[in-house]
Design a protein around this motif. Structure first.
Motif, PDB file in Angstrom:
ATOM      1  N   LEU A  55       5.908   3.971  51.586  1.00 51.57           N
ATOM      2  CA  LEU A  55       4.935   5.064  51.663  1.00 51.57           C
ATOM      3  C   LEU A  55       5.423   6.118  52.651  1.00 51.57           C
ATOM      4  CD1 LEU A  55       1.656   2.928  51.744  1.00 51.57           C
ATOM      5  CD2 LEU A  55       2.758   4.027  49.780  1.00 51.57           C
ATOM      6  N   VAL A  56       5.988   5.650  53.754  1.00 49.28           N
ATOM      7  CA  VAL A  56       6.562   6.587  54.726  1.00 49.28           C
ATOM      8  C   VAL A  56       7.627   5.833  55.518  1.00 49.28           C
ATOM      9  CG1 VAL A  56       4.519   6.153  56.183  1.00 49.28           C
ATOM     10  CG2 VAL A  56       6.071   7.982  56.811  1.00 49.28           C
ATOM     11  N   ALA A  90       6.650   7.247  61.844  1.00 47.61           N
ATOM     12  CA  ALA A  90       5.880   6.231  61.130  1.00 47.61           C
ATOM     13  C   ALA A  90       6.778   5.469  60.153  1.00 47.61           C
ATOM     14  CB  ALA A  90       4.732   6.889  60.371  1.00 47.61           C
ATOM     15  N   ARG A  91       6.464   4.213  59.930  1.00 46.01           N
ATOM     16  CA  ARG A  91       7.126   3.405  58.903  1.00 46.01           C
ATOM     17  C   ARG A  91       6.064   2.528  58.272  1.00 46.01           C
ATOM     18  NH1 ARG A  91       9.977  -1.396  57.558  1.00 46.01           N
ATOM     19  NH2 ARG A  91      12.049  -1.045  56.694  1.00 46.01           N
ATOM     20  N   HIS A  92       5.842   2.687  56.987  1.00 47.09           N
ATOM     21  CA  HIS A  92       4.796   1.923  56.314  1.00 47.09           C
ATOM     22  C   HIS A  92       5.266   1.577  54.909  1.00 47.09           C
ATOM     23  CE1 HIS A  92       0.289   1.684  54.869  1.00 47.09           C
ATOM     24  NE2 HIS A  92       0.933   0.533  54.776  1.00 47.09           N
ATOM     25  N   PHE A  93       5.438   0.280  54.674  1.00 46.03           N
ATOM     26  CA  PHE A  93       5.770  -0.229  53.348  1.00 46.03           C
ATOM     27  C   PHE A  93       4.580  -1.044  52.858  1.00 46.03           C
ATOM     28  CE2 PHE A  93      10.660  -0.309  52.897  1.00 46.03           C
ATOM     29  CZ  PHE A  93      10.828   0.792  53.709  1.00 46.03           C
ATOM     30  N   GLN A  94       4.355  -1.051  51.557  1.00 49.36           N
ATOM     31  CA  GLN A  94       3.421  -2.009  50.975  1.00 49.36           C
ATOM     32  C   GLN A  94       4.207  -2.952  50.081  1.00 49.36           C
ATOM     33  OE1 GLN A  94       0.086  -0.170  48.930  1.00 49.36           O
ATOM     34  NE2 GLN A  94      -1.276  -0.844  50.561  1.00 49.36           N
ATOM     35  N   GLY A  95       3.776  -4.202  50.073  1.00 54.77           N
ATOM     36  CA  GLY A  95       4.486  -5.185  49.274  1.00 54.77           C
ATOM     37  C   GLY A  95       3.542  -6.015  48.439  1.00 54.77           C
ATOM     38  N   CYS A  96       4.099  -6.698  47.445  1.00 51.39           N
ATOM     39  CA  CYS A  96       3.345  -7.703  46.687  1.00 51.39           C
ATOM     40  C   CYS A  96       4.321  -8.627  45.989  1.00 51.39           C
ATOM     41  CB  CYS A  96       2.371  -7.059  45.700  1.00 51.39           C
ATOM     42  SG  CYS A  96       3.165  -6.309  44.267  1.00 51.39           S
ATOM     43  N   TYR A  97       3.768  -9.685  45.417  1.00 54.40           N
ATOM     44  CA  TYR A  97       4.583 -10.696  44.732  1.00 54.40           C
ATOM     45  C   TYR A  97       4.113 -10.887  43.289  1.00 54.40           C
ATOM     46  CZ  TYR A  97       5.337 -12.037  49.649  1.00 54.40           C
ATOM     47  OH  TYR A  97       5.618 -12.040  50.988  1.00 54.40           O
ATOM     48  N   VAL A  98       5.062 -11.184  42.412  1.00 53.73           N
ATOM     49  CA  VAL A  98       4.753 -11.601  41.038  1.00 53.73           C
ATOM     50  C   VAL A  98       5.639 -12.810  40.763  1.00 53.73           C
ATOM     51  CG1 VAL A  98       4.971 -10.974  38.591  1.00 53.73           C
ATOM     52  CG2 VAL A  98       4.084  -9.302  40.226  1.00 53.73           C
ATOM     53  N   ASP A  99       5.112 -13.842  40.124  1.00 54.80           N
ATOM     54  CA  ASP A  99       5.908 -15.051  39.953  1.00 54.80           C
ATOM     55  C   ASP A  99       6.912 -14.972  38.810  1.00 54.80           C
ATOM     56  OD1 ASP A  99       5.638 -16.861  42.015  1.00 54.80           O
ATOM     57  OD2 ASP A  99       3.643 -17.469  41.342  1.00 54.80           O
ATOM     58  N   ARG A 106      15.877  -6.481  57.493  1.00 53.26           N
ATOM     59  CA  ARG A 106      15.513  -5.134  57.938  1.00 53.26           C
ATOM     60  C   ARG A 106      16.148  -4.935  59.297  1.00 53.26           C
ATOM     61  NH1 ARG A 106       9.781  -5.432  59.490  1.00 53.26           N
ATOM     62  NH2 ARG A 106      10.701  -6.317  61.343  1.00 53.26           N
ATOM     63  N   SER A 107      16.804  -3.824  59.475  1.00 51.48           N
ATOM     64  CA  SER A 107      17.344  -3.545  60.806  1.00 51.48           C
ATOM     65  C   SER A 107      16.197  -3.091  61.707  1.00 51.48           C
ATOM     66  CB  SER A 107      18.444  -2.486  60.729  1.00 51.48           C
ATOM     67  OG  SER A 107      17.920  -1.268  60.253  1.00 51.48           O
ATOM     68  N   GLU A 108      16.376  -3.297  62.988  1.00 54.00           N
ATOM     69  CA  GLU A 108      15.377  -2.920  63.987  1.00 54.00           C
ATOM     70  C   GLU A 108      15.001  -1.443  63.832  1.00 54.00           C
ATOM     71  OE1 GLU A 108      15.115  -3.328  68.888  1.00 54.00           O
ATOM     72  OE2 GLU A 108      17.014  -3.527  67.815  1.00 54.00           O
ATOM     73  N   PHE A 109      13.747  -1.115  64.082  1.00 52.13           N
ATOM     74  CA  PHE A 109      13.398   0.304  64.081  1.00 52.13           C
ATOM     75  C   PHE A 109      12.608   0.639  65.337  1.00 52.13           C
ATOM     76  CE2 PHE A 109       8.894   0.117  62.824  1.00 52.13           C
ATOM     77  CZ  PHE A 109       8.791  -1.103  62.200  1.00 52.13           C
ATOM     78  N   ASP A 110      12.523   1.943  65.597  1.00 53.49           N
ATOM     79  CA  ASP A 110      11.864   2.414  66.815  1.00 53.49           C
ATOM     80  C   ASP A 110      10.507   2.992  66.413  1.00 53.49           C
ATOM     81  OD1 ASP A 110      10.928   3.627  69.044  1.00 53.49           O
ATOM     82  OD2 ASP A 110      12.600   5.047  69.246  1.00 53.49           O
TER      83      ASP A 110
END
Lengths: 395, 395
Positions: A239-240, A373-382, A364-368
């Motif tokens: 997202l950002v 801003a850093r914003h990810f959304q995630g989900c799973y599907v089998d 994921r490498s370290e971030f400051d």
């Protein structure tokens, strides 16, 4: 067999699968417990009486609406034999059983399910194969257009086959708005919920219940190795991403397992056979799973990698195996750090990763967090849902 | 060790587990790659240098908020050795490493994770054990009150332990209204969705996509053997049961597996080692799963039964194994029909079954849909969620 009705060729047998006739039934001979079919191309296939009776597709044995079996084989005698067998004018195998029951088998169906060695080898060779990759994948990332995938079944199938066979894909042109994953998940099936929610937000949090929710460097891992069934596909939707750092890095766990197998079979073997505990705890949950780092399927092929050092419990193995277990574990992690295996990319807003969480390790490498801003959304599907969707699209 | 601070006894180590001190550290000696701890009760436990360094719990090695490891063992040399070791006044093991790092190990924690043979055997013996049952369970069904389970954590735990160890329970006093399962599922965790929905309605349907949705006799089975991970718990909630027939029948699949193991080890073995395809298809889905009928866990114990004759594909095994495979499969099904194993009960409106779907096979006798209404609602919760909830309730 030239008199065969051509309309029968590849006729679907009411289960959405079709069975093209690649060879005709040439002859049938009998042994004490089976029939031996000789095919027009020279192959010979045994079919045991029990197997044939079990697979009778008549409307007494199979319910037509659900295409599910009504007969249970235990309801016919173990020694039941055919009274008479023949090949009819349409090329089907007819069996008249001693007890008066009649069965009719389509030659394409019989060939597709024959269990002589050649037929079994042929089926094994036809199974989808993973395409292993290393660093070179960064230059040829399988990329797909989000809108096309939503609207076009052909584009959807193309993408899902890459997810299945390559295990790392990127979608472009995704709305950079929270919740967009919902719609995408529905294109496959449904989203698998976890204690982290249906969609989860990957952000740095003060009261993190996983190192994923910090700004730390997060080493190569699969998600939820703490569950008996690790989620099949993982989606990470950006997202950002304005903070310094926070690159996505991937390796092909199957390629690493294969390289380890080549380099040191005994180290590969110990990772396949030593159960390791993974665990994750919070105020409201306490998950623990005991499973090997590398899992093999029923055919002995690598089917899964399970790895997250930060979720791993102390090794519990016989003392004499401990030195070799550490050698294997160290070597596996060292390989995940080798540049030859690593694909590194920075995800932009409006892009998402979809990868095989049981194969493709991610880091994921370290971030400051102070730098932006850093914003990810995630989900799973089998994996079951992925494969089911592919089967339906391929009908 | 009498000077040990009593407040340390059973002190939780910030992960909600506590490690009571059952024996003190008496002496430490060194070998080339490990320390050998002698305990006050005479036990001797080796701890390899790599293992000890890997499990250092200091704040550099473990992030205090998540209690997850930051160190990866590959970041310290493989040959790292202690420079000095000692037992401090509080009975902890102190290790000063050659590279200047310091580690301190709680004796209760060390003992709980020791991997000498005696310690490993002790832990194996402490694992929860399934209580096998047969027909006699009908007279002593584990029954629980729905309202108590909703309101009282003690009652909830009592019920969940019966689900885990017996694998068949009944709840009484459930509202006979659709959707009541939602609230109950939330008491454990979340409900596992499937292609049949979050809650599914078990009723006779004209366009059935499974024999479950007919009025037929439905033979002994587990639900969704077509998925890599069969659902852990199954709930069947009776809303109305006015039709003639439609009794619920259960057998303990673990008890049958065990009986088969005793009676004919070679038949047991073939069911553990032969992958069988299970499949279910509809217009929008096409699930296939290849797995053995009896699964063993990492310790060689039966962990799962997978069985639904009506969802099974044709056996695909080497021809020479086919006769024995049929003998085993017939015998297994024949056993599920033996009265000594069967519990039969008619569920009333306002009652529900909760059972281990990977252990307890269930069947339904034929019913007459013209004789009255029959409507059950069902849902699934996974074994991971059950065990997590039990762990949290036991903290």
């Amino acid at each position: 067999m030239n008199a065969l009705d051509p309309s029968l060729e590849a006729a679907p047998i009411a289960d959405w699968r079709s069975y093209p006739i690649s060879a005709d039934l040439a002859a049938v001979s009998a042994t004490h417990d089976s029939l031996e079919i000789s095919w027009s191309d020279g192959r010979v296939s045994p079919f045991h009486h029990q197997w044939l009776r079990d697979n009778c597709a008549c409307s007494q044995c199979v319910y037509g609406v659900t295409r599910e079996q009504l007969l249970e084989i235990v309801d016919v005698p173990e020694e039941l034999s055919p009274q008479r067998t023949r090949i009819d004018e349409q090329g089907h195998l007819l069996v008249d059983w001693q007890d008066g029951h009649h069965s009719r088998f389509h030659p394409g169906w019989l060939r597709a399910h024959a269990y002589d060695e050649a037929s079994r080898a042929e089926r094994r060779a036809q199974r989808p194969q993973s395409r292993l990759w290393g660093a070179e994948l960064a230059e040829q990332l399988p990329q797909f257009d989000y809108q096309a995938v939503l609207e076009d079944d052909g584009a959807l199938l193309h993408w899902l086959l890459a997810v299945r066979d390559v295990g790392l894909t990127q979608l472009l042109g995704v709305p950079a708005s929270a919740g967009a994953l919902q719609q995408l998940g529905k294109r496959i099936s449904f989203i698998r919920e976890s204690n982290f929610g249906v969609l989860f937000d990957v952000q740095s949090k003060a009261d993190a219940d996983s190192n994923a929710y910090t700004s730390f460097n997060l080493p190569m891992h699969t998600d939820l190795p703490t569950r008996e069934l690790q989620p099949g596909l993982q989606f990470l939707h950006c997202l950002v991403n304005d903070a310094r750092g926070g690159e996505s890095i991937f390796v092909d766990g199957f390629a690493i397992a294969e390289a380890l197998h080549q380099e040191a079979p005994e180290l590969f073997h110990i990772l396949c056979t030593t159960p390791v505990e993974f665990r994750n705890k919070s105020r409201t949950s306490d998950y623990r799973c005991l499973a090997p780092i590398i899992a093999l399927d029923a055919h002995g092929l690598v089917s899964e990698v399970r790895m997250a050092n930060f979720l791993r419990g102390p090794f519990d193995a016989p003392a004499e195996r401990m030195p070799e277990l550490y050698r294997a574990y160290r070597r596996f992690i060292a390989m995940t750090r080798e540049p030859r295996f690593r694909v590194q990319r920075r995800l932009q807003a409006g892009q998402l990763w979809c990868f095989d969480n049981r194969r493709t390790l991610h880091a994921r490498s370290e971030f400051d967090p102070a730098s932006g801003a850093r914003h990810f959304q995630g989900c799973y599907v089998d994996r079951d849902e992925l494969l089911s969707r592919i089967h339906v699209l391929q009908r």
